[in-house]
Design a protein around this motif. Structure first.
Motif, PDB file in Angstrom:
ATOM      1  N   ASN A 294       0.815  -1.214   0.000  1.00 42.74           N
ATOM      2  CA  ASN A 294       0.000   0.000   0.000  1.00 42.74           C
ATOM      3  C   ASN A 294       0.844   1.258   0.000  1.00 42.74           C
ATOM      4  OD1 ASN A 294      -2.943  -0.265  -0.047  1.00 42.74           O
ATOM      5  ND2 ASN A 294      -2.509  -1.813   1.472  1.00 42.74           N
ATOM      6  N   ILE A 295       1.990   1.188   0.716  1.00 38.24           N
ATOM      7  CA  ILE A 295       2.869   2.365   0.725  1.00 38.24           C
ATOM      8  C   ILE A 295       3.450   2.583  -0.672  1.00 38.24           C
ATOM      9  CG2 ILE A 295       5.068   3.241   1.608  1.00 38.24           C
ATOM     10  CD1 ILE A 295       4.304   2.040   4.298  1.00 38.24           C
ATOM     11  N   ILE A 296       3.864   1.491  -1.309  1.00 35.63           N
ATOM     12  CA  ILE A 296       4.379   1.604  -2.681  1.00 35.63           C
ATOM     13  C   ILE A 296       3.334   2.275  -3.571  1.00 35.63           C
ATOM     14  CG2 ILE A 296       4.989   0.298  -4.746  1.00 35.63           C
ATOM     15  CD1 ILE A 296       6.318  -1.736  -2.975  1.00 35.63           C
ATOM     16  N   ARG A 362      -6.422  -9.965   2.985  1.00 33.57           N
ATOM     17  CA  ARG A 362      -5.634  -8.960   3.708  1.00 33.57           C
ATOM     18  C   ARG A 362      -5.389  -7.730   2.834  1.00 33.57           C
ATOM     19  NH1 ARG A 362      -2.772 -13.260   6.410  1.00 33.57           N
ATOM     20  NH2 ARG A 362      -1.467 -13.533   4.595  1.00 33.57           N
ATOM     21  N   LEU A 363      -5.010  -7.994   1.576  1.00 30.17           N
ATOM     22  CA  LEU A 363      -4.720  -6.866   0.684  1.00 30.17           C
ATOM     23  C   LEU A 363      -5.942  -5.975   0.534  1.00 30.17           C
ATOM     24  CD1 LEU A 363      -2.508  -8.302  -2.173  1.00 30.17           C
ATOM     25  CD2 LEU A 363      -1.868  -6.810  -0.311  1.00 30.17           C
ATOM     26  N   ILE A 364      -7.101  -6.604   0.352  1.00 32.80           N
ATOM     27  CA  ILE A 364      -8.331  -5.824   0.172  1.00 32.80           C
ATOM     28  C   ILE A 364      -8.636  -5.020   1.434  1.00 32.80           C
ATOM     29  CG2 ILE A 364     -10.834  -6.050  -0.045  1.00 32.80           C
ATOM     30  CD1 ILE A 364     -10.457  -8.051  -2.169  1.00 32.80           C
ATOM     31  N   LEU A 365      -8.433  -5.654   2.575  1.00 31.34           N
ATOM     32  CA  LEU A 365      -8.721  -4.978   3.840  1.00 31.34           C
ATOM     33  C   LEU A 365      -7.789  -3.788   4.038  1.00 31.34           C
ATOM     34  CD1 LEU A 365     -10.737  -5.727   6.058  1.00 31.34           C
ATOM     35  CD2 LEU A 365      -8.805  -6.537   7.385  1.00 31.34           C
ATOM     36  N   PHE A 366      -6.493  -4.003   3.783  1.00 28.67           N
ATOM     37  CA  PHE A 366      -5.557  -2.907   4.022  1.00 28.67           C
ATOM     38  C   PHE A 366      -5.691  -1.811   2.975  1.00 28.67           C
ATOM     39  CE2 PHE A 366      -3.891  -5.726   7.090  1.00 28.67           C
ATOM     40  CZ  PHE A 366      -3.397  -4.870   8.062  1.00 28.67           C
ATOM     41  N   PHE A 370      -5.939   2.080   3.887  1.00 27.65           N
ATOM     42  CA  PHE A 370      -5.029   3.079   3.343  1.00 27.65           C
ATOM     43  C   PHE A 370      -5.736   4.029   2.379  1.00 27.65           C
ATOM     44  CE2 PHE A 370      -1.782   0.621   5.212  1.00 27.65           C
ATOM     45  CZ  PHE A 370      -0.692   1.460   5.319  1.00 27.65           C
ATOM     46  N   SER A 371      -6.378   3.443   1.366  1.00 26.65           N
ATOM     47  CA  SER A 371      -6.829   4.310   0.276  1.00 26.65           C
ATOM     48  C   SER A 371      -8.190   4.927   0.543  1.00 26.65           C
ATOM     49  CB  SER A 371      -6.856   3.535  -1.037  1.00 26.65           C
ATOM     50  OG  SER A 371      -7.883   2.600  -0.998  1.00 26.65           O
ATOM     51  N   ALA A 375      -6.677   8.054   3.259  1.00 26.21           N
ATOM     52  CA  ALA A 375      -6.657   9.096   2.230  1.00 26.21           C
ATOM     53  C   ALA A 375      -7.713  10.156   2.525  1.00 26.21           C
ATOM     54  CB  ALA A 375      -6.891   8.476   0.862  1.00 26.21           C
ATOM     55  N   SER A 376      -8.885   9.724   2.973  1.00 26.97           N
ATOM     56  CA  SER A 376      -9.929  10.695   3.300  1.00 26.97           C
ATOM     57  C   SER A 376      -9.514  11.547   4.484  1.00 26.97           C
ATOM     58  CB  SER A 376     -11.239   9.980   3.614  1.00 26.97           C
ATOM     59  OG  SER A 376     -11.582   9.130   2.561  1.00 26.97           O
ATOM     60  N   PHE A 377      -8.849  10.909   5.433  1.00 26.34           N
ATOM     61  CA  PHE A 377      -8.385  11.636   6.607  1.00 26.34           C
ATOM     62  C   PHE A 377      -7.364  12.700   6.201  1.00 26.34           C
ATOM     63  CE2 PHE A 377      -5.514  11.989  10.305  1.00 26.34           C
ATOM     64  CZ  PHE A 377      -6.438  12.472  11.211  1.00 26.34           C
ATOM     65  N   VAL A 378      -6.422  12.310   5.331  1.00 32.02           N
ATOM     66  CA  VAL A 378      -5.418  13.265   4.853  1.00 32.02           C
ATOM     67  C   VAL A 378      -6.103  14.422   4.134  1.00 32.02           C
ATOM     68  CG1 VAL A 378      -3.553  13.569   3.186  1.00 32.02           C
ATOM     69  CG2 VAL A 378      -3.532  11.621   4.728  1.00 32.02           C
ATOM     70  N   ASN A 379      -7.089  14.091   3.310  1.00 31.83           N
ATOM     71  CA  ASN A 379      -7.839  15.134   2.617  1.00 31.83           C
ATOM     72  C   ASN A 379      -8.460  16.119   3.608  1.00 31.83           C
ATOM     73  OD1 ASN A 379      -7.446  14.680  -0.032  1.00 31.83           O
ATOM     74  ND2 ASN A 379      -9.340  13.548  -0.390  1.00 31.83           N
ATOM     75  N   ALA A 380      -9.059  15.565   4.648  1.00 35.33           N
ATOM     76  CA  ALA A 380      -9.722  16.408   5.637  1.00 35.33           C
ATOM     77  C   ALA A 380      -8.714  17.303   6.330  1.00 35.33           C
ATOM     78  CB  ALA A 380     -10.448  15.529   6.661  1.00 35.33           C
ATOM     79  N   VAL A 381      -7.551  16.728   6.686  1.00 36.07           N
ATOM     80  CA  VAL A 381      -6.525  17.511   7.371  1.00 36.07           C
ATOM     81  C   VAL A 381      -6.028  18.635   6.472  1.00 36.07           C
ATOM     82  CG1 VAL A 381      -4.168  17.431   8.261  1.00 36.07           C
ATOM     83  CG2 VAL A 381      -5.810  15.676   8.926  1.00 36.07           C
TER      84      VAL A 381
END
Lengths: 553, 184
Positions: A294-296, A362-366, A370-371, A375-381
């Motif tokens: 996810n970081i990649i 796991r991939l779907i959950l993470f 992340f995305s 991402a929504s949190f970062v947008n809000a900040v």
């Protein structure tokens, strides 16, 4: 007396009007309920009003994906999960029970592992041997109704295969339709730049003052750009300049290829490093890898859009498409490496199908954490910083390309995982359902519309083509798995050493005089095959000649 | 369906359904929207004629640079005041189900300011002026722009676009049908 009469009449009238309006209210609330059958109608309208039809295209695509996954999950539940549950929880009494229909009793389920909270994130431990994954499904037949049998292996295999075929057909039809609409029918349209800007420039679905002002200024700038381009007359870029640009582009492409290859290698090494001591619980490893992936996927698209700045593409659209394609390739490389590694190294495991299902889960959950959430949190900040602290940061924009690729990645994972975990459909549906509300709120609250106008129809086609490609790749991979990878000793197909043997057995079971058998035998005769091929060639030739003739007209 | 409570009889709804690209449900929904523009008037008379200023309170029309043109094109009295039937007609043309040709025909009439069945240079200039709002193009730029549009679209070189020429251009645009659309 007269006054009273008038007043009386007024009151009466008021009552009538009131009752009418109450009646109307009930009526309309019913209507709006019936209306809500067009899923998320009001959200879509709101988004369209604020952001125009470009962003709405993404949300419509999202809704379409959601509906498709919803239907898939219903099919999976009905034909695979539900029978399995029946099989597990009820057992047939004696065969000669008097009651033909209900000759079964409740069985106690057995599961050795106890449930732990972190199993929710790893999908291991308690979940390994549950209805979530391939390994849990039985290879038996279910005989709840005395005369009818329901064979789980066949049900499992053919349900999943049908789902893949159906989604493939739906997707290709939709892609073809969209391609025809936005490319073929409008083939000569690119010349009419000015006329299109003027006559089709306004987005009639825009409904807020702010969006309208943005649209006006966007149109103005685009017109200015077009005008200055055409007024300047074609300034001939020198040969050297062109050569320089080409060299830069080639270098960038090579860098990108190395980057992608390197990422694949690093991921492979990482997987190898962490899974060599097989006795170690693979759950933590799985989480680490999901996070790394996810970081990649966060960092690389940023790097790509950074690189594309230096490549000096003539049109911003070309730059956008190139970035899109690179990001798509990145996702393919990631998922491909992952799958390749697990197919190579874990097929010796006791139940590798379940293992792959767990990884995908796991991939779907993470990806969700992340995305969607992060991402929504970062947008809000970002938005809060913009509003209260520092204007220089700029409001977050709704990046259609990034969001769509995210959705596509999720869908690709789902297509890979569905074969190994039918209930994944339900998980994905839930994920999309929650994501929709998060995205919608986040977009309406924190995001600014794009300042550039967005060619919705063509981009939509591009997205459909990309999803088609990823589904095709997934189907090819699964085909390889079915034909060439040895099945493990668990799950519905444990009786077969290769999965495709199920089909062969199914066909050979048909009796010799069965019509289907006869047809099949007849069709697979060399003569018939040759005839069919010939007919196909003739048809292709005919259609080609026809298109050529029409072109000349 | 509880349609007995509404202001419309079953036959009226059937007629509306036949005459527009809407279903009965959508017709009722459209009426709800129409009513919300002027509840006091429409509550008494379901087909009341609303002045253009009221119609322009509809969000999509209010911010549209051609809002008044749209009202005039669809108004049966040609002055921009719309009855419910005019409004329904308008929404039906802007709906997803309306064919491209119908949309093109109305777009042509919206852009044809002087009503001479041709989009001439003065019409084009007005369209551009409205589209760019408060921004200004220089005279030379405007002339160049109009000349460019005519170059692209005016096939018979008479200095104005006929409906056929206009439709030809519209046909080639992949985005027209999705842009010329208002969700009810």
């Amino acid at each position: 007396m007269q006054v009273l009469k008038v007043r009386c009449r007024k009151v009466l009238l008021l009552i009538v009007v009131k009752s009418i309006s109450v009646g109307f209210q009930i009526n309309t609330s019913f209507k709006s309920f019936a209306y809500s059958f067009e899923l998320w109608y009001s959200s879509l309208k709101q988004i369209e009003g604020h952001f125009g039809s470009g962003v709405a295209t993404y949300f419509k695509y999202f809704r379409w994906m959601f509906i498709m996954n919803f239907l898939i999950s219903i099919v999976a539940l009905l034909f695979v999960v539900f029978p399995q549950l029946l099989f597990e929880n009820f057992t047939t009494l004696t065969a000669i029970s008097k009651n033909i229909w209900f000759n079964w009793e409740v069985k106690r389920s057995t599961n050795n592992d106890t449930f732990k909270i972190n199993d929710l994130f790893t999908a291991e431990g308690y979940f390994t041997d549950t209805i979530l994954f391939y390994g849990h499904y039985t290879n038996g037949t279910i005989k709840l109704i005395s005369t009818q049998e329901y064979s789980m292996p066949y049900a499992y295999f053919f349900t999943t295969v049908c789902v893949y075929i159906a989604s493939f057909i739906v997707l290709s039809l939709r892609m073809a339709k969209s391609y025809r609409k936005s490319f073929i029918e409008t083939q000569d349209g690119l010349k009419n730049n000015f006329a299109h800007k003027i006559f089709c420039g306004w987005d009639y679905s825009v409904a807020t003052e702010k969006a309208a002002n943005l649209k006006v200024s966007a149109l103005f700038h685009e017109l200015k750009e077009l005008l200055s381009e055409s007024l300047e007359t074609v300034q001939n870029t020198s040969c050297l300049q062109q050569f320089y640009t080409k060299v830069i582009q080639t270098i960038c492409n090579i860098i990108i290829i190395f980057l992608l290859g390197g990422t694949g290698c690093v991921l492979w090494l990482l997987l190898k490093e962490n899974t060599i001591p097989m006795n170690k619980s693979s759950a933590n490893v799985g989480i680490i890898i999901a996070i790394v992936i996810n970081i990649i996927m966060w960092l690389f698209p940023i790097a790509f859009s950074f690189i594309v700045h230096y490549e000096d593409y003539k049109h911003p659209r070309a730059a956008l498409y190139i970035t899109l394609l690179r990001t798509f390739l990145l996702k393919i490389v990631l998922v491909g490496t992952f799958l390749g590694f697990w197919l190579k190294h874990s097929t010796k495991q006791k139940c590798w199908e379940t293992a792959i299902g767990q990884h995908i889960f796991r991939l779907i959950l993470f990806d969700f954490f992340f995305s969607v959430v992060l991402a929504s949190f970062v947008n809000a900040v970002c938005y809060l910083i913009y509003k209260n602290v520092w204007k220089g940061i700029g409001t977050p924009t709704f990046d259609i390309a990034r969001y769509t690729l995210q959705l596509l990645y999720n869908q690709t994972l789902f297509w890979v995982g569905f074969y190994f975990s039918p209930l994944l459909a339900v998980v994905v549906v839930l994920k999309l359902w929650v994501s929709w509300y998060i995205y919608r709120t986040c977009t309406l609250k924190f995001c600014e519309p794009y300042s550039k106008s967005w060619k919705a129809a063509q981009t939509q086609t591009l997205f459909l083509i990309l999803s088609f490609l990823s589904l095709l790749l997934v189907i090819i991979t699964l085909g390889y798995i079915v034909v060439d990878v040895e099945a493990s000793k668990c799950g519905p197909l444990r009786n077969y050493s290769f999965m495709y043997e199920l089909i062969l057995k199914g066909i050979f079971q048909l009796e010799q005089h069965n019509v289907f058998w006869k047809v099949l035998m007849y069709v697979t005769k060399p003569g018939a095959v040759a005839l069919i091929l010939l007919a196909m060639c003739v048809a292709v030739y005919y259609l080609r000649a026809k298109t050529l003739a029409q072109k000349e007209l | 369906m509880g349609q007995g409570n509404s202001q419309f009889s079953e036959e009226e709804l059937q007629d509306y359904e036949d005459l527009t690209y809407f279903t009965k449900k959508e017709v009722l929904y459209a009426h709800q929207k129409f009513k919300s523009l002027a509840p006091e008037k429409v509550g008494h008379n379901k087909n009341a004629k609303l002045p253009m200023s009221k119609i322009l309170q509809y969000p999509e029309l209010g911010v549209n640079p051609f809002g008044d043109r749209i009202c005039k094109v669809f108004s049966s009295s040609r002055d921009g005041d719309c009855t419910f039937e005019d409004f329904l007609d308008m929404m039906s043309v802007f709906s997803d189900n309306a064919p491209k040709a119908v949309k093109a025909e109305h777009a042509f009439r919206i852009f044809d300011f002087d009503g001479d069945d041709m989009i001439g240079t003065s019409d084009l200039q007005q369209v551009v002026d409205r589209l760019i709002g408060s921004n200004q193009l220089t005279e030379a730029e405007m002339q160049h722009l109009i000349q460019k549009i005519l170059e692209e679209a005016d096939l018979d070189d008479d200095g104005a676009l006929s409906f056929a020429e206009f439709e030809h251009i519209i046909d080639k645009s992949s985005d027209f049908a999705s842009a010329f659309r208002i969700r009810l």
